[in-house]
Write a protein that holds these residues in place. Structure first.
Motif, PDB file in Angstrom:
ATOM      1  N   VAL A  84      42.925  47.284  40.666  1.00 33.86           N
ATOM      2  CA  VAL A  84      42.702  48.258  39.593  1.00 33.86           C
ATOM      3  C   VAL A  84      44.043  48.876  39.205  1.00 33.86           C
TER       4      VAL A  84
ATOM      5  N   ASP B 194      44.245  42.404  37.726  1.00 32.13           N
ATOM      6  CA  ASP B 194      43.687  43.207  36.635  1.00 32.13           C
ATOM      7  C   ASP B 194      44.638  43.151  35.433  1.00 32.13           C
TER       8      ASP B 194
ATOM      9  N   SER C 106      30.847  51.226  39.442  1.00 37.48           N
ATOM     10  CA  SER C 106      30.209  49.936  39.148  1.00 37.48           C
ATOM     11  C   SER C 106      30.533  48.928  40.244  1.00 37.48           C
TER      12      SER C 106
ATOM     13  N   LEU D 104      36.793  43.103  37.483  1.00 36.58           N
ATOM     14  CA  LEU D 104      35.534  43.523  38.119  1.00 36.58           C
ATOM     15  C   LEU D 104      34.477  42.421  38.046  1.00 36.58           C
TER      16      LEU D 104
ATOM     17  N   SER E  93      34.257  55.174  36.404  1.00 34.23           N
ATOM     18  CA  SER E  93      33.050  54.448  36.038  1.00 34.23           C
ATOM     19  C   SER E  93      33.101  53.018  36.578  1.00 34.23           C
ATOM     20  N   ASP E  94      34.243  52.346  36.410  1.00 38.12           N
ATOM     21  CA  ASP E  94      34.381  50.974  36.916  1.00 38.12           C
ATOM     22  C   ASP E  94      34.326  50.941  38.446  1.00 38.12           C
TER      23      ASP E  94
ATOM     24  N   ARG F 128      43.015  52.279  31.377  1.00 41.27           N
ATOM     25  CA  ARG F 128      41.815  53.119  31.408  1.00 41.27           C
ATOM     26  C   ARG F 128      42.165  54.560  31.775  1.00 41.27           C
TER      27      ARG F 128
END
Lengths: 200, 293
Positions: free
Chosen positions: B75, B47, B91, B58, B87-88, B80
């Motif tokens: 992550v 990431d 997702s 992602l 949210s990710d 963020r």
């Protein structure tokens, strides 16, 4: 220069060990320092106090040093030093009394605007939820480049932060300090998440 | 497939790692991942590795998953805040991604956007805690999620050769309390230090995958010793790299060292995580030489 608020009675009573030596820093009381609330707390909290002193500007290392020398025996007879001041005051006292458990009695609140010139070695970002009692009197918000709350990241090399070889790893300093005061168990404590509402 | 199912079945788990490109064309990365299909159990996708802006982890995980390869979605907390992270992560669940590796992340000043705002709203521990909350059906602010909660296999990192080790062990303990299900480690070159670390870490029962970075050159080893946290390449390995320059240049010395380390580390851990840093083509040979495939 700063605005402070007394921490909740419940929070303080869970961490204070008797007898305690109490320092009230009234250097900034003209601005906002909760003198009445602190006195009320000390009266009703039923904590054994070896001495209570009121002083000015413990953020000034020279003042803090004189104070710690003057009250050497009272301090050495106490299990805790409770400091009612801004975050800088707590850090300056705990840096001088390395073997003592220093408790932050107040949260330093965020205020807008220019607050007067007061350059000090330590810093306080007025986060409104003082962590210093948990972290050996070294602030994770200002001493860690990532302001981490739950311990060291994997980025320190030879005790230095990944951001700069000139900068000590704040969490390694916290660890060493907690080891000295036999409180490393605090590093495996509750998970902390910052409350940014306190900055509004 | 969740990695914990493999650990539970007693399998010695193998993972490798790919880093997405600095551009939109992901073909090379997908190809690297495909070359390891059937050789390793899953592939981590980094990431914005080393704080360098790249194609997103992602989306890359999704494309790799489409090729039938199990991705591990890395992550970090650097870029963020808690809204974007959650949210990710939702997702990811929607895209069928089941494995995650959660890290604090390098500081922005180490990368190629040094003037960026370092976020770190959450850290690796509070991010694990956040995902456990999502799995229980609420978000970090205790708002109820719509429909069925997501289910993941949550990984985190630990640095077994860090000095001092104690703060790392305590952070590891916090990650375990927060609900982590496996660990991948920083690169290990000292089996004795790793064995001592595992002596302390094994009581938790959480599977640990030892990290392997292939040594490409003497310069790389020295650079890591100078600059990379938690890594120490001992002198005897540096001497081995120096001995036959051609062999080292071709990658053979690095392959032999990595295979030997894997053999030595295997009795102490539950899996191996390879970080080939572009030398993906060497992975099959390393695993063959170490007797794992």
């Amino acid at each position: 220069m700063l605005v402070t608020q007394l921490k909740s009675k419940e929070e303080l009573l869970t961490i204070i060990k008797k007898p305690a030596f109490v320092i009230k820093c009234t250097g900034c009381k003209e601005v906002l320092f909760p003198v009445t609330e602190i006195d009320e707390f000390l009266k009703t909290a039923e904590i054994t106090v070896s001495d209570i002193i009121s002083t000015d500007y413990i953020c000034n290392t020279d003042f803090a040093l004189k104070l710690s020398e003057k009250y050497k025996s009272e301090i050495s007879n106490s299990l805790n030093i409770i400091v009612f001041s801004c975050g800088i005051g707590v850090q300056s006292i705990s840096a001088l009394l390395e073997n003592k458990k220093v408790i932050s009695g107040c949260d330093t609140l965020y205020i807008n605007g220019f607050q007067g010139l007061n350059t000090r070695e330590n810093n306080c970002r007025q986060c409104g939820q003082c962590y210093l009692s948990e972290t050996g009197g070294i602030c994770p918000i200002t001493a860690c480049s990532k302001s981490l709350l739950n311990g060291q990241c994997g980025g320190a090399k030879n005790g230095k932060c990944e951001v700069s070889k000139e900068m000590e790893c704040g969490w390694e300093r916290i660890y060493k300090r907690l080891e000295l005061i036999k409180e490393t168990q605090k590093l495996t404590g509750d998970i902390k998440v910052r409350d940014y509402l306190k900055l509004l | 497939m969740k990695l914990k199912e493999l650990f539970n079945s007693g399998k010695f788990v193998l993972t490798s790692e790919v880093g997405p490109p600095k551009g939109w064309n992901i073909d090379k990365t997908i190809h690297e991942a495909e070359s390891l299909k059937g050789i390793v159990d899953a592939i981590n996708v980094t990431d914005n590795q080393s704080s360098v802006m790249r194609f997103g982890s992602l989306a890359a995980c999704h494309l790799i998953k489409d090729k039938g390869i199990e991705p591990v979605f890395q992550v970090t907390c650097r870029d963020r805040n808690r809204l974007a992270l959650q949210s990710d992560i939702l997702s990811a669940a929607g895209l069928g991604i089941e494995n995650m590796l959660l890290l604090t992340g390098d500081h922005t000043t180490l990368g190629d956007h040094k003037d960026a705002k370092p976020v770190f709203d959450l850290d690796s521990v509070s991010l694990i805690h956040t995902i456990k909350k999502l799995e229980s059906g609420v978000d970090l602010a205790n708002n109820k999620l719509d429909g069925e909660p997501p289910k993941f296999c949550i990984g985190a990192v630990v640095s077994p050769c860090a000095e001092p080790l104690e703060p790392q062990l305590m952070k590891m303990d916090r990650k375990i309390k927060a609900g982590v299900e496996f660990f991948q480690t920083q690169a290990v070159y000292e089996t004795d230090k790793f064995a001592k670390f595992m002596e302390k870490a094994k009581n938790s029962g959480i599977p640990v995958m030892a990290g392997i970075v292939i040594l490409k050159s003497v310069g790389m080893a020295k650079f890591m010793n100078e600059n990379v946290a938690g890594i120490h390449v001992p002198d005897n390995l540096i001497e081995e790299l120096k001995k036959d320059k051609e062999k080292t240049k071709s990658g053979q010395t690095g392959i032999e060292i990595a295979a030997r380390l894997i053999k030595d580390l295997k009795p102490y851990c539950q899996g191996i995580h390879l970080m080939p840093l572009g030398w993906d083509d060497k992975v099959p040979q390393i695993l063959k030489l170490s007797g794992l495939i």
